[in-house]
Design an enzyme around this catalytic site. Structure first.
Site: not given
Lengths: 292, 292, 292, 292, 292, 292
Positions: E112, E147, E179, E209, E230
């Protein structure tokens, strides 16, 4: 395991090395400190070799041999080991459990850590076997508790199995055990059991501690998996077993020893739980002898 | 500490929290497993509060209270504690050691871990005190060994001090202890001692294990700091003490108990070393009672 | 080690791999970060092999070779090593310390970590040897202090031994060193020494820092094992040594260098303690050369 | 940072406590060992309080004060601190950097660990500032290398910033640095650069080590971000800078000291990289004084 | 990597075992808990052996095979493995990725954990490849973000590379990404960029950004290395690319999928960043089959 | 939980901070790397303060908020948090889950780590709730599997509970699950079940995977606690449920989705196990907004 199928033939599998290596490694490092084995380093030449044997001085049951041998291997991978009597074996005074050969420095440096593990865990197995023997012929299994030493639960529970015992919960998270304080806060046994059922997954069993037969009758209405009959004498236990009538496992607890176990087991309970197996361990006397 | 200045007034300082927190944290995590305290989480509301007391059920000496209270604090920092009888205190049956108040969940979840530490360490202190008491009036100090549990050496040695005992080596690295196997490999006691001296720093003491008075005479020529007189009876010990005549500390070892200690101490040795203090611990019975 | 038996023939044992592996592993992971050696991975084919040599660029004493070679082994166990000049060996410019052969990627990736350890520790050994050499023919031993880098104490103290020095305390726990602040709080030297004796085990030595001859006289009444003579000139040190008259080890400290050491040693002290050995290390220049 | 915009006004942010606490904690535990500060525990009453000051004995630049103060806080959270001269501040002999007040035991126990960190890191900052000062008025920035101590890279690089320097790569993974061995295996500078470009992400810069002006010309065709001009004298460096003509950052390296730096900087390079800043650190002399 | 040289031929190097072993070890220990694989230990004899195959059930790209095979090896070093389709390989339904043979217990116990790693990482590689395929023929590279799951960044970013993607920043420390919130606090784009340049080392790139073309024009004055465009549509992106005119890398972000990627890539941007590659992973269906 | 008492009112207790702190701490350190948040440190003054809100962008169920808020607290303990919608709450687009206020640096530095945890775990809760909703009105509970990410099992299983689901085994050690391979090696279902019973403690439940109704009939003779009905369609499941007739819990598994769940639940099974809940997570879109 329901009441009808508890048997004595528990298998004994080795713990994965992955689980015991961190414990042994930490124990060695704790003993080595910041300067290592200054006695051995000063006196024993790096080239010296030796042959030693782990020898029981008293009769008992072996447990923790993997951990003990790993202590030598982690200190010096050149040390070779030969197991004569593995975990679960009964040994008599003077009987050799394992032999080791290799660099003398490593054998001397790891000796104490290895013996600390082996003597402690064999002590648990030996005490477990004494109670298991005392109830042979009854349906009763001997189980340990969560009264263990920090970091040692897996090894101590393994030692109980090596002695022929079985294991109760391994922690707070693998079964529900509702005690008097939980009941007091919940307001009633029924409320406590109902909440536990709603909260826990379908593979979690529920055991309930009861102190009186009245509580036991209430518990039987609720369909718990096991009842912990705390501090009851043999007569009351027999009454409880009759009342349960196979609808749950029955577990007796409270200061059980090899002396008191037979009478308690004779009352027909499925389980004797003995905290002393792990909280009050008498180490088995095992020594390391140099052999020619 | 030379032979003339050994006194009974050993102070007892608390271990830094830094040293005990990792042990307590690991013990709690071992008990919590992957799902936490499922019984308590299911049954006890987050808002419930409780007051509890740590109460001795048997007479003994307290040790490990800091660690036990830390278990509660680490589970829930809102739990407040009040110490009545700290480490080193003698307590009788029914005597309260500390009280705690706060969220009921945390009190129930930390209970077993806290008691495991407290009962084990108080058991060590209690056993130590029994032997210390038995030799009161002699010059003998009671010391423990390296026969400890993995990761627990600092706490177990602290518990010995709490019981009025003193500490032998903490590991392989803080003092030289020359045993028979070292001597055998070195070829002679003199050679072993000479090598140890050359190798070790100026703040390291050297103790030598001797089995016979002949060895002891040889050791006295070499100027060691202490001699370990292994498995000698009181008469032979007395002879050894006379032979040493204050030139080194004298330590008796080998199966010493509270019963045999007085006769051994009466032989005039400076130290009684007792492995069982830490390798065969009988937990002191301490419970957690809910108070109204 | 009493004053009469301090000798120069300190043996040099390797530290157990168990003790150095965590340091080397952490050092490598610190350098690898989250993406590994992106330069080598991009440019060097996995199949490329290389032969390299660790070569001294300046004269010095080798220390930390085990740790350096372990860096390569931990990156790629297929790398083979051959030691020509191990810890404690004196090397000249251009002299090869060890050769390695195996996958080029591993050799390039581990290079910096290995050299960081080897150059730093050899720098300590080299500086130690310089002072040891400067006092050859006197009774004085050169010792290091607790002025070490986090996590590096065992390795740095080993490097001092590789350079022919000896080790002072390894930590706060393996010997008593009473400094002026302790005395100030205790109220008197006598009180401080008395408390230390009562508190500590029988294998713990006690050293006392003294700043004046008056303090030294008081210390001699108390039977301490060693005296730290802080910041005294050669003449005052000679007076102190005479005053002690072999009743304790005498240690000089305070800014000692290879230049000032001979005069201090000539005063007859047993020990020169030199903090700079570990707190102000000049790395030994050792490079990694690719060989055909 | 391209060649035109390198400025001296580097900000100095504190490292998150999360990053330095594990280092300080480990350093304290290494010093405490298994028995803690036995000298202080024996002699200093738990109730004693003290006031101390961290005082520079020599002129220098402060670095690592957060780590030093954290050592005290981790030993005893009751210790209060007051910062007078934080990281990056220049201090003179006798100048107080910070004061602390609280339980005397904690102040004495944490002292050495705190000073080890503070003196080492301030030593780095001080040496950095010396070179930075020596090249003031030129375009050159002073940068450190990966020649650091295990586990200390973040703190040592922070200390370089505290001294007014800047940081080169933090590890093998955050920038490409193509050295001669990489080029040799790749077959050509062009091949090495091409592979690095194809392999690495768009936020990764590429620096190339060149030993000759011919190599440098080839590199300029390839569009690298920076060139490492290894072991070139001022004249050759000036020629190299002219050849690059702002198309890449130029970095000089190879045994640069405060003495040789001005001439090298005068050649017009953007960066001076100095391995000795972290591999051969002279601790700044800072002491802990008890104040009334 | 400047805009002109982004190519598709990214090499795929294995992560050092040193980096993945702690993750695999922890994953196994998490699954083993305190009692190990009780099902297998009870039912499967220690002597039983088996042969198994890791088989793709769905088409996809392999990633994480080293980690998966290491799970088996860490459980039992006697297990032998044979790789047929390594990381980066495209596999079809029913295709065997690797075969293993050895003790049946180990194969069942590690199954597993191995599959959890392999299916998750292959899922990332597969999703990456789908987007990479969708933009083939354009200049656009597909990159992942920060992320990721705790502890898994290195492995997840490796899986993106296995799928033909490239990596954005690995953390907060290896590149500057300014940012909108940074700009807001700094007061202006120019101020933010200026501060970043002054603060960071010469091997650190700066990406900014921008949400509007006006901001983009301002950014071009400042010489940043890359711009993050963005949530712009293809038309606006094309305008932005024209405006940048090769002076910086252009990165599009914001909910990009295999469906929307082609149009975005057609706008001429250098990079498509896709958070879902690691934050919303669909595991690739891979099973473990027992083979005769 | 027997078949008759499964209810929907599962309580949701917070995981102890002790269990989640190591995960959050490691996640932050992974993101901080060796240099910390260089963008924020360069641009944002230490004195800047901000107010932010965690805001759902899509509808879903919150999970992991404790872990997310802990990320901020561990970076800077001065950050204050205010929870509006805790774990288990259903939120709509634009709905604020929590607000935070404090030093801007800390808020920016912890943002990604916090969101990674919160979005992932809320994604699990949201997907769980979708299936739970789809079977409302049936007796079926939705449970997860061991198909989790390394180190995340406790948090992921908690997220399933937050979504209204229940938990299957937490590891290999807390329940027996006999699969086809175990049966094949044992020789028969009966033999496998018998061995499991003999081996395991009395609080361990046994579940058996069956693929056919014939196997199911055999299982019913053996008294297992639960049967895993793998890859059966609704009709066959209904037949299986009838055959079991309440003697064991019935669990359906195999590619169950919110679309297929209602029909499967309608067959009368007690449990639907859905691996995708944890192995193929779609993160819930939650953002961090700066508020004035």
């Amino acid at each position: 395991m329901d009441a009808a199928t508890v048997t004595a033939e528990t298998a004994l599998a080795a713990l994965p090395r992955l689980m015991i290596e961190p414990i042994v490694r930490a124990a060695l490092l704790e003993d080595l400190g910041r300067a290592g084995d200054i006695t051995t380093d000063a006196i024993v030449p790096a080239s010296a070799r030796a042959r030693v044997a782990l020898v029981a001085r008293k009769p008992g049951v072996v447990a923790g041999l993997d951990a003990a041998l790993l202590a030598f291997e982690l200190i010096d991978s050149a040390i070779e080991t030969n197991v004569l009597r593995g975990d679960g074996a009964r040994v008599g005074p003077g009987e050799t459990i394992a032999t080791l050969a290799g660099p003398a420095r490593g054998l001397l440096t790891a000796e104490r850590t290895a013996l600390n593990l082996l003597c402690h865990l064999s002590g648990i197995a030996t005490a477990t076997a004494a109670i298991v023997d005392s109830v042979r012929g009854t349906r009763a299994h001997v189980v340990c508790t969560r009264k263990t030493m920090p970091g040692m639960r897996a090894l101590q529970k393994h030692a109980v199995r090596a002695g022929g015992g079985s294991n109760h919960r391994f922690g707070l998270d693998d079964a529900v055990l509702i005690k008097d304080n939980h009941v007091a806060i919940a307001g009633s046994v029924a409320q406590a059991v109902r909440r536990a059922r709603a909260h826990c997954g379908h593979l979690v069993k529920i055991e309930l501690e009861v102190d009186t037969l009245a509580q036991l009758r209430e518990a039987m209405e609720l369909g718990v998996d096991a009842v912990l009959l705390d501090n009851m004498g043999p007569a009351m236990l027999a009454e409880a077993v009759a009342l349960v009538a196979g609808r749950a496992l029955t577990e007796a607890s409270g200061g059980i020893t090899a002396e008191t176990a037979p009478a308690i087991a004779a009352a027909g309970v499925d389980l004797l739980s003995v905290g002393a197996l792990t909280h009050s361990v008498k180490a088995l006397d095992i020594g390391l002898d140099h052999v020619s």
